[in-house]
Design a protein around this motif. Structure first.
Motif, mmCIF file in Angstrom:
data_model
loop_
_atom_site.group_PDB
_atom_site.id
_atom_site.type_symbol
_atom_site.label_atom_id
_atom_site.label_comp_id
_atom_site.label_asym_id
_atom_site.label_seq_id
_atom_site.Cartn_x
_atom_site.Cartn_y
_atom_site.Cartn_z
ATOM 1 N N VAL A 1 3.295 17.235 -5.532
ATOM 2 C CA VAL A 1 4.553 16.824 -4.899
ATOM 3 C C VAL A 1 4.977 17.926 -3.935
ATOM 4 O O VAL A 1 4.964 19.104 -4.295
ATOM 5 C CB VAL A 1 5.659 16.571 -5.935
ATOM 6 C CG1 VAL A 1 6.978 16.218 -5.234
ATOM 7 C CG2 VAL A 1 5.254 15.454 -6.895
ATOM 8 N N VAL A 2 5.347 17.528 -2.733
ATOM 9 C CA VAL A 2 5.782 18.487 -1.724
ATOM 10 C C VAL A 2 7.200 18.156 -1.286
ATOM 11 O O VAL A 2 7.472 17.041 -0.836
ATOM 12 C CB VAL A 2 4.848 18.485 -0.498
ATOM 13 C CG1 VAL A 2 5.381 19.414 0.593
ATOM 14 C CG2 VAL A 2 3.442 18.894 -0.907
ATOM 15 N N ALA A 3 8.102 19.114 -1.447
ATOM 16 C CA ALA A 3 9.479 18.931 -0.984
ATOM 17 C C ALA A 3 9.522 19.070 0.532
ATOM 18 O O ALA A 3 8.810 19.890 1.119
ATOM 19 C CB ALA A 3 10.389 19.971 -1.628
ATOM 20 N N LEU A 4 10.362 18.254 1.167
ATOM 21 C CA LEU A 4 10.546 18.276 2.622
ATOM 22 C C LEU A 4 12.033 18.315 2.923
ATOM 23 O O LEU A 4 12.817 17.615 2.274
ATOM 24 C CB LEU A 4 9.923 17.036 3.266
ATOM 25 C CG LEU A 4 8.427 16.812 3.017
ATOM 26 C CD1 LEU A 4 8.016 15.430 3.491
ATOM 27 C CD2 LEU A 4 7.599 17.890 3.697
ATOM 28 N N GLU B 1 5.937 10.356 9.787
ATOM 29 C CA GLU B 1 4.609 10.942 9.961
ATOM 30 C C GLU B 1 4.404 12.137 9.035
ATOM 31 O O GLU B 1 3.305 12.330 8.497
ATOM 32 C CB GLU B 1 4.404 11.364 11.415
ATOM 33 C CG GLU B 1 4.259 10.203 12.387
ATOM 34 C CD GLU B 1 4.095 10.673 13.825
ATOM 35 O OE1 GLU B 1 4.093 11.905 14.058
ATOM 36 O OE2 GLU B 1 3.981 9.808 14.713
ATOM 37 N N ILE B 2 5.439 12.935 8.852
ATOM 38 C CA ILE B 2 5.327 14.095 7.959
ATOM 39 C C ILE B 2 5.093 13.622 6.521
ATOM 40 O O ILE B 2 4.231 14.148 5.803
ATOM 41 C CB ILE B 2 6.581 14.977 8.047
ATOM 42 C CG1 ILE B 2 6.728 15.565 9.450
ATOM 43 C CG2 ILE B 2 6.526 16.102 7.011
ATOM 44 C CD1 ILE B 2 8.076 16.217 9.712
ATOM 45 N N GLU B 3 5.858 12.626 6.093
ATOM 46 C CA GLU B 3 5.654 12.074 4.755
ATOM 47 C C GLU B 3 4.242 11.514 4.613
ATOM 48 O O GLU B 3 3.584 11.708 3.589
ATOM 49 C CB GLU B 3 6.692 10.996 4.455
ATOM 50 C CG GLU B 3 8.104 11.519 4.205
ATOM 51 C CD GLU B 3 8.978 10.501 3.501
ATOM 52 O OE1 GLU B 3 8.635 9.297 3.534
ATOM 53 O OE2 GLU B 3 9.991 10.911 2.909
ATOM 54 N N GLN B 4 3.766 10.829 5.645
ATOM 55 C CA GLN B 4 2.430 10.239 5.589
ATOM 56 C C GLN B 4 1.352 11.309 5.529
ATOM 57 O O GLN B 4 0.314 11.116 4.885
ATOM 58 C CB GLN B 4 2.200 9.327 6.809
ATOM 59 C CG GLN B 4 0.924 8.500 6.727
ATOM 60 C CD GLN B 4 0.894 7.594 5.504
ATOM 61 O OE1 GLN B 4 1.881 6.911 5.209
ATOM 62 N NE2 GLN B 4 -0.225 7.591 4.783
ATOM 63 N N THR B 5 1.593 12.442 6.170
ATOM 64 C CA THR B 5 0.633 13.543 6.111
ATOM 65 C C THR B 5 0.437 14.012 4.683
ATOM 66 O O THR B 5 -0.702 14.269 4.245
ATOM 67 C CB THR B 5 1.112 14.722 6.982
ATOM 68 O OG1 THR B 5 1.181 14.304 8.351
ATOM 69 C CG2 THR B 5 0.166 15.909 6.871
ATOM 70 N N VAL B 6 1.531 14.118 3.932
ATOM 71 C CA VAL B 6 1.428 14.502 2.516
ATOM 72 C C VAL B 6 0.614 13.458 1.752
ATOM 73 O O VAL B 6 -0.286 13.796 0.971
ATOM 74 C CB VAL B 6 2.824 14.669 1.897
ATOM 75 C CG1 VAL B 6 2.720 14.950 0.389
ATOM 76 C CG2 VAL B 6 3.595 15.794 2.586
ATOM 77 N N ARG B 7 0.902 12.187 1.997
ATOM 78 C CA ARG B 7 0.179 11.114 1.298
ATOM 79 C C ARG B 7 -1.310 11.125 1.659
ATOM 80 O O ARG B 7 -2.173 10.917 0.796
ATOM 81 C CB ARG B 7 0.776 9.754 1.659
ATOM 82 C CG ARG B 7 2.234 9.584 1.239
ATOM 83 C CD ARG B 7 2.717 8.161 1.515
ATOM 84 N NE ARG B 7 4.165 8.072 1.444
ATOM 85 C CZ ARG B 7 4.854 8.032 0.316
ATOM 86 N NH1 ARG B 7 4.205 8.066 -0.838
ATOM 87 N NH2 ARG B 7 6.168 7.955 0.333
ATOM 88 N N PRO C 1 5.364 12.852 -1.050
ATOM 89 C CA PRO C 1 6.449 13.570 -0.374
ATOM 90 C C PRO C 1 7.777 13.375 -1.086
ATOM 91 O O PRO C 1 8.061 12.283 -1.606
ATOM 92 C CB PRO C 1 6.465 12.927 1.013
ATOM 93 C CG PRO C 1 5.994 11.519 0.771
ATOM 94 C CD PRO C 1 4.987 11.606 -0.343
ATOM 95 N N ALA C 2 8.585 14.422 -1.101
ATOM 96 C CA ALA C 2 9.930 14.340 -1.672
ATOM 97 C C ALA C 2 10.905 14.881 -0.630
ATOM 98 O O ALA C 2 11.301 16.041 -0.671
ATOM 99 C CB ALA C 2 10.024 15.130 -2.968
#
Length: 313
Positions: free
Chosen positions: A24-27, A47-53, A59-60
């Motif tokens: 899990v990555v906090a954003l 796009e940033i959330e999708q990069t984590v996925r 993404p959090a």
């Protein structure tokens, strides 16, 4: 779409990921509401959330919705943060007021790290860290990000600090506050839009696994005297950085404009980012988006390695 935690509203996808040892990555959300221009901000946030996925994580994105701190947002909430005119910028000290008044709020690095830690998230990706402002010896203007990192055990991946800040003073403060700074495949501290701020780093690692090990060792060996975060500096590639000559010219013009208009405090960074975006014809936006996505990717890999390594510590 969400369930209540103790003092937080944690998205079910985030809860499931934490329980199943999925990274899990906090954003942060300030970059969405105050750091990127509309309408690009919503697209970039997705796009940033999708990069984590895309790299195996969840993404959090963290924000305050109607006074409730939220760890993980629905797409509707993401759109609200990106498009609403009544989203306020929230540091740690503002969270209680926002909750009491039922406000919509975008969280800074400090507030994001604080709420992420409460949700048992270890890794956080952002663009640039806040730091010591120029002329701070007269204004005492220093970002709360620094003191937050000195107290919150969070691995923060960033592209250094924005060049509008006093970089050497920021690095000195991080040393005083016992916050380790690691370079990822670099021995130079990056300067956000630039790959190299001109200041050397003491420690550098080439692999996410090494970083995860060093982070876990720091948390174990420094406690209880120190319970600080770790800063991982991930530079934008030289070939993708803003042209240094253009950067220096726009920076000087931006600082002069801010001084002339009396811009101060937390209004400085949004003003200067917008100035850069306007005067570079979108080049700064291109660099900003690229570096944040690269940080999200690295943060996801570090989060995965922390999960793998933690039982052995």
């Amino acid at each position: 779409m969400t369930v209540d935690g103790v003092g937080l509203r944690i998205h079910p996808e985030v809860i499931e990921a934490l329980e199943s040892d999925t990274p899990v990555v906090a954003l942060e959300s300030t970059i969405i509401s105050h750091g990127l221009p509309r309408p690009d901000n919503l697209r970039v946030a997705r796009e940033i959330e999708q990069t984590v996925r895309d790299h195996g994580g969840v993404p959090a994105t963290i924000a305050v919705i109607e006074g409730k701190p939220c760890v993980g947002l629905s797409d509707e909430e993401l759109r609200l943060i990106a498009e609403s005119d009544d989203v306020v910028k929230l540091g740690v000290r503002d969270l209680g007021v926002a909750a009491a008044k039922g406000l919509h709020g975008a969280t800074t690095v400090a507030a994001t790290a604080s709420l992420a830690a409460q949700a048992d998230i270890d890794v956080f990706a952002t663009g640039g860290l806040g730091g010591v402002h120029r002329h701070a010896r007269d204004s005492w203007d220093e970002s709360a990000d620094l003191t937050a990192l000195s107290r919150i055990p969070m691995a923060v991946v960033c592209a250094g600090v924005k060049s509008i800040l006093d970089v050497p003073a920021t690095l000195e403060r991080l040393e005083t506050l016992n916050v380790p700074v690691f370079g990822y495949r670099t021995t130079q501290f990056p300067g956000f839009y630039l790959a190299d701020s001109g200041h050397a780093l003491e420690w550098s690692f080439d692999f996410a696994e090494e970083i995860a090990d060093a982070v876990l060792q720091h948390w174990q060996l420094a406690w209880p005297a120190v319970s600080s975060g770790v800063l991982i500096a991930n530079p934008i590639p030289v070939e993708d950085q803003l042209d240094p000559v253009l950067h220096d010219r726009i920076l000087n013009e931006a600082l002069a404009a801010a001084d002339k208009e009396g811009i101060a405090g937390k209004d400085v960074t949004p003003f200067l980012l917008e100035f850069f975006h306007r005067e570079t014809g979108g080049e700064s936006l291109r660099a900003n988006v690229l570096l944040v996505k690269r940080n999200a990717e690295l943060a996801t890999r570090i989060a995965a390695e922390i999960i793998d390594a933690a039982p052995n510590q």
